[in-house]
Write an enzyme that holds these catalytic residues in place. Structure first.
Site, PDB file in Angstrom:
ATOM      1  N   ARG A  72      -9.315  12.985 -30.022  1.00 58.80           N
ATOM      2  CA  ARG A  72      -8.373  13.412 -28.937  1.00 58.80           C
ATOM      3  C   ARG A  72      -7.184  12.421 -28.890  1.00 58.80           C
ATOM      4  O   ARG A  72      -6.166  13.090 -28.744  1.00 58.80           O
ATOM      5  CB  ARG A  72      -9.327  13.717 -27.715  1.00 58.80           C
ATOM      6  CG  ARG A  72      -8.142  14.392 -26.592  1.00 58.80           C
ATOM      7  CD  ARG A  72      -8.928  14.718 -25.358  1.00 58.80           C
ATOM      8  NE  ARG A  72      -8.005  14.956 -24.404  1.00 58.80           N
ATOM      9  CZ  ARG A  72      -7.668  13.900 -23.451  1.00 58.80           C
ATOM     10  NH1 ARG A  72      -8.179  12.837 -23.568  1.00 58.80           N
ATOM     11  NH2 ARG A  72      -6.734  14.352 -22.596  1.00 58.80           N
ATOM     12  N   LYS A  85      -0.478  16.031 -10.055  1.00 59.16           N
ATOM     13  CA  LYS A  85       0.590  15.418 -10.689  1.00 59.16           C
ATOM     14  C   LYS A  85       1.734  16.649 -10.668  1.00 59.16           C
ATOM     15  O   LYS A  85       2.774  16.157 -10.648  1.00 59.16           O
ATOM     16  CB  LYS A  85       0.161  15.204 -12.089  1.00 59.16           C
ATOM     17  CG  LYS A  85      -0.727  13.999 -12.303  1.00 59.16           C
ATOM     18  CD  LYS A  85      -0.036  12.763 -11.911  1.00 59.16           C
ATOM     19  CE  LYS A  85      -0.885  11.434 -12.213  1.00 59.16           C
ATOM     20  NZ  LYS A  85      -0.446  10.108 -11.870  1.00 59.16           N
ATOM     21  N   TYR A  91      -6.685  16.299 -10.251  1.00 54.55           N
ATOM     22  CA  TYR A  91      -5.750  15.337 -10.630  1.00 54.55           C
ATOM     23  C   TYR A  91      -4.510  15.686 -11.460  1.00 54.55           C
ATOM     24  O   TYR A  91      -3.531  15.729 -11.031  1.00 54.55           O
ATOM     25  CB  TYR A  91      -6.733  14.542 -11.962  1.00 54.55           C
ATOM     26  CG  TYR A  91      -5.984  13.435 -12.538  1.00 54.55           C
ATOM     27  CD1 TYR A  91      -5.410  12.282 -11.964  1.00 54.55           C
ATOM     28  CD2 TYR A  91      -5.562  13.631 -13.812  1.00 54.55           C
ATOM     29  CE1 TYR A  91      -4.788  11.370 -12.566  1.00 54.55           C
ATOM     30  CE2 TYR A  91      -4.953  12.404 -14.396  1.00 54.55           C
ATOM     31  CZ  TYR A  91      -4.377  11.463 -13.829  1.00 54.55           C
ATOM     32  OH  TYR A  91      -3.532  10.532 -14.555  1.00 54.55           O
ATOM     33  N   ASP A  98       0.973  -1.247  -0.103  1.00 52.90           N
ATOM     34  CA  ASP A  98      -0.032  -0.115   0.055  1.00 52.90           C
ATOM     35  C   ASP A  98       1.112   1.277   0.100  1.00 52.90           C
ATOM     36  O   ASP A  98       1.751   1.422   0.794  1.00 52.90           O
ATOM     37  CB  ASP A  98      -0.773  -0.276   1.138  1.00 52.90           C
ATOM     38  CG  ASP A  98      -1.913   1.076   1.177  1.00 52.90           C
ATOM     39  OD1 ASP A  98      -1.792   2.184   0.668  1.00 52.90           O
ATOM     40  OD2 ASP A  98      -2.882   0.886   2.147  1.00 52.90           O
TER      41      ASP A  98
HETATM   42  N1  LIG Z   1      -3.870   4.949 -18.588  1.00 53.99           N
HETATM   43  C1  LIG Z   1      -3.397   6.418 -19.066  1.00 53.99           C
HETATM   44  O1  LIG Z   1      -4.075   6.716 -19.964  1.00 53.99           O
HETATM   45  C2  LIG Z   1      -2.837   7.432 -18.192  1.00 53.99           C
HETATM   46  C3  LIG Z   1      -2.403   6.974 -17.228  1.00 53.99           C
HETATM   47  N2  LIG Z   1      -1.644   7.973 -16.276  1.00 53.99           N
HETATM   48  C4  LIG Z   1      -0.991   7.565 -14.958  1.00 53.99           C
HETATM   49  O2  LIG Z   1      -0.081   6.367 -15.108  1.00 53.99           O
HETATM   50  C5  LIG Z   1      -0.453   5.603 -13.810  1.00 53.99           C
HETATM   51  C6  LIG Z   1      -1.026   4.265 -14.017  1.00 53.99           C
HETATM   52  O3  LIG Z   1      -2.139   4.536 -14.721  1.00 53.99           O
HETATM   53  P1  LIG Z   1      -3.173   3.271 -15.229  1.00 53.99           P
HETATM   54  O4  LIG Z   1      -2.668   2.144 -15.350  1.00 53.99           O
HETATM   55  O5  LIG Z   1      -4.018   3.724 -16.227  1.00 53.99           O
HETATM   56  O6  LIG Z   1      -4.247   3.268 -13.918  1.00 53.99           O
HETATM   57  P2  LIG Z   1      -4.696   1.912 -13.109  1.00 53.99           P
HETATM   58  O7  LIG Z   1      -5.934   2.366 -12.291  1.00 53.99           O
HETATM   59  O8  LIG Z   1      -5.289   0.719 -14.103  1.00 53.99           O
HETATM   60  O9  LIG Z   1      -3.700   1.420 -12.446  1.00 53.99           O
HETATM   61  C7  LIG Z   1      -3.396   1.921 -10.938  1.00 53.99           C
HETATM   62  C8  LIG Z   1      -2.884   0.802 -10.110  1.00 53.99           C
HETATM   63  O10 LIG Z   1      -2.310   1.466  -8.936  1.00 53.99           O
HETATM   64  C9  LIG Z   1      -2.879   0.444  -7.764  1.00 53.99           C
HETATM   65  N3  LIG Z   1      -3.028   1.132  -6.699  1.00 53.99           N
HETATM   66  C10 LIG Z   1      -4.249   2.017  -6.115  1.00 53.99           C
HETATM   67  N4  LIG Z   1      -4.078   2.286  -4.968  1.00 53.99           N
HETATM   68  C11 LIG Z   1      -2.939   1.824  -4.332  1.00 53.99           C
HETATM   69  C12 LIG Z   1      -2.216   1.953  -3.145  1.00 53.99           C
HETATM   70  N5  LIG Z   1      -2.744   2.561  -2.233  1.00 53.99           N
HETATM   71  N6  LIG Z   1      -1.112   1.265  -3.131  1.00 53.99           N
HETATM   72  C13 LIG Z   1      -0.553   0.547  -4.068  1.00 53.99           C
HETATM   73  N7  LIG Z   1      -0.996   0.545  -5.418  1.00 53.99           N
HETATM   74  C14 LIG Z   1      -2.270   1.160  -5.442  1.00 53.99           C
HETATM   75  C15 LIG Z   1      -4.241  -0.153  -8.477  1.00 53.99           C
HETATM   76  O11 LIG Z   1      -4.476  -1.337  -7.841  1.00 53.99           O
HETATM   77  C16 LIG Z   1      -3.889  -0.296  -9.789  1.00 53.99           C
HETATM   78  O12 LIG Z   1      -3.529  -1.588 -10.181  1.00 53.99           O
HETATM   79  C17 LIG Z   1      -1.464   6.642 -12.947  1.00 53.99           C
HETATM   80  O13 LIG Z   1      -0.511   7.138 -11.983  1.00 53.99           O
HETATM   81  C18 LIG Z   1      -2.166   7.432 -13.947  1.00 53.99           C
HETATM   82  O14 LIG Z   1      -2.285   8.638 -13.408  1.00 53.99           O
HETATM   83  C19 LIG Z   1      -1.229   9.231 -16.914  1.00 53.99           C
HETATM   84  C20 LIG Z   1      -1.776   9.463 -17.979  1.00 53.99           C
HETATM   85  C21 LIG Z   1      -2.513   8.675 -18.867  1.00 53.99           C
HETATM   86  O1  LIG Z   2      -6.232  12.137 -20.910  1.00 54.06           O
HETATM   87  C1  LIG Z   2      -6.480  10.791 -21.042  1.00 54.06           C
HETATM   88  O2  LIG Z   2      -6.947  10.485 -22.069  1.00 54.06           O
HETATM   89  C2  LIG Z   2      -6.048  10.063 -19.923  1.00 54.06           C
HETATM   90  O3  LIG Z   2      -5.199  10.885 -18.868  1.00 54.06           O
HETATM   91  C3  LIG Z   2      -4.926  10.427 -17.584  1.00 54.06           C
HETATM   92  O4  LIG Z   2      -4.128  10.911 -17.191  1.00 54.06           O
HETATM   93  C4  LIG Z   2      -5.759   9.476 -17.108  1.00 54.06           C
HETATM   94  O5  LIG Z   2      -5.057   8.482 -16.038  1.00 54.06           O
HETATM   95  C5  LIG Z   2      -6.399   8.266 -18.014  1.00 54.06           C
HETATM   96  O6  LIG Z   2      -7.305   7.743 -17.241  1.00 54.06           O
HETATM   97  C6  LIG Z   2      -6.932   9.135 -19.360  1.00 54.06           C
HETATM   98  O7  LIG Z   2      -7.637   8.321 -20.063  1.00 54.06           O
END
Ligand SMILES: NC(=O)C1=CN([C@@H]2O[C@H](COP(=O)(O)OP(=O)(O)OC[C@H]3O[C@@H](n4cnc5c(N)ncnc54)[C@H](O)[C@@H]3O)[C@@H](O)[C@H]2O)C=CC1
Ligand SMILES: O=C(O)[C@H]1OC(=O)[C@H](O)[C@@H](O)[C@@H]1O
Length: 258
Positions: free
Chosen positions: A173, A137, A133, A47
């Site tokens: 987008r 960041k 959000y 965590d």
């Molecule tokens: N997927 C996207 O398009 C984008 C993602 N991001 C960033 O990239 C990172 C990963 O994004 P995703 O994989 O899409 O998100 P996700 O929600 O799929 O993965 C996040 C992971 O963090 C874990 N988590 C949540 N709370 C936690 C805690 N307290 N301790 C430990 N683990 C914890 C969750 O169980 C999950 O597996 C995030 O920081 C997100 O903001 C940034 C821009 C775009």
């Molecule tokens: O802007 C976007 O498309 C992405 O940006 C983020 O930072 C979020 O983590 C992701 O869930 C969105 O989909």
């Protein structure tokens, strides 16, 4: 000697792809950690709020790749500040205590989401968060800046564009900000392997999209990042084959209309 890596959020959309990719690279020993452990995948429980666990997991680590995130923008004081921001602080503290060389933080395009869609944005342009959000960041990016300026750790912030989980762009987008799985993996490796002299870097994480909102061209010379995919081309192909592409062009890059 192999570099030892710690990936937080290793069970998530991006973390799981990066964890699998890096496990297959024999330059690395990889520890994947998440609040949701997965014995089958070798993901251990952690965590981000648990300082003792972070101290344990960062021992002997060369590079931390920080994806763990609680996605709930509505709860600024709770999930955003007390969860994500405080968790990042605890992770940095543990990493510094254990002499970790580099922290790679999954920042977001939303740190600068209030630039207009007709602007080209680079890493030296001022912050323009479009949400709590995005603001959180920015805050964590600056935490990295502080630790880096104090000479405690090298800190990279990747402002990720759009990574939807099925490896293809779905909207107009996304055409400007999408990153493919293989480009994401390549970018992470470039960030791990970048010269030790690079103590702080903000960069946008996208594929080689013809209509990119961001300047990423300089990254090839700086860290060797040569993306292979182009969302604009993939969207043209999708339209030609009748696949639905969301028409979501907006005024602002982060997707806000006003
Ligand atoms: N997927 C996207 O398009 C984008 C993602 N991001 C960033 O990239 C990172 C990963 O994004 P995703 O994989 O899409 O998100 P996700 O929600 O799929 O993965 C996040 C992971 O963090 C874990 N988590 C949540 N709370 C936690 C805690 N307290 N301790 C430990 N683990 C914890 C969750 O169980 C999950 O597996 C995030 O920081 C997100 O903001 C940034 C821009 C775009
Ligand atoms: O802007 C976007 O498309 C992405 O940006 C983020 O930072 C979020 O983590 C992701 O869930 C969105 O989909």
């Amino acid at each position: 000697m192999k570099r030892k890596l710690l990936i937080t959020g290793a069970a998530g959309t991006i973390g799981s792809v990066v964890f699998k990719g890096l496990q297959q690279d024999n330059r690395y020993d990889v520890v994947g950690a998440d609040i949701h452990a997965d014995e089958k995948l070798g993901i251990v429980q952690m965590d981000i709020g648990d300082e003792a666990r972070l101290a344990e997991l960062t021992q002997g680590i060369d590079t931390v790749i920080h994806f763990a995130w609680i996605k709930d923008d509505g709860d600024f004081l709770g999930k955003v500040l007390a969860g994500n921001v405080s968790g990042a602080y605890k992770l940095f503290e543990a990493a510094v205590q254990n002499g970790v060389r580099r922290m790679i933080f999954a920042s977001s395009n939303h740190a600068t989401g209030y630039y207009r869609t007709d602007e080209k944005v680079g890493p030296h342009d001022p912050y323009r968060p479009d949400s709590f959000y995005g603001l959180s960041k920015c805050y964590i990016e600056l935490l990295g800046r502080l630790y880096s300026d104090q000479g405690k750790i090298s800190s990279f912030n990747i402002r990720i564009g759009n990574f939807p989980g099925d490896d293809r762009p779905h909207s107009e987008r996304a055409g400007h900000i999408w990153i493919s799985e293989r480009d994401m993996l390549q970018l992470i490796v470039c960030c791990i392997e970048a010269d030790d002299g690079l103590k702080y870097l903000n960069l946008y994480g996208t594929s080689a999209n013809s209509d990119n909102y961001y300047n990423i061209d300089y990254l090839e010379e700086l860290i060797g990042y040569k993306p292979e995919d182009d969302a604009t081309k993939l969207l043209e192909l999708a339209k030609a084959t009748g696949r639905n592409v969301r028409q979501d062009e907006t005024i602002y890059q982060g997707g806000q209309q006003a």
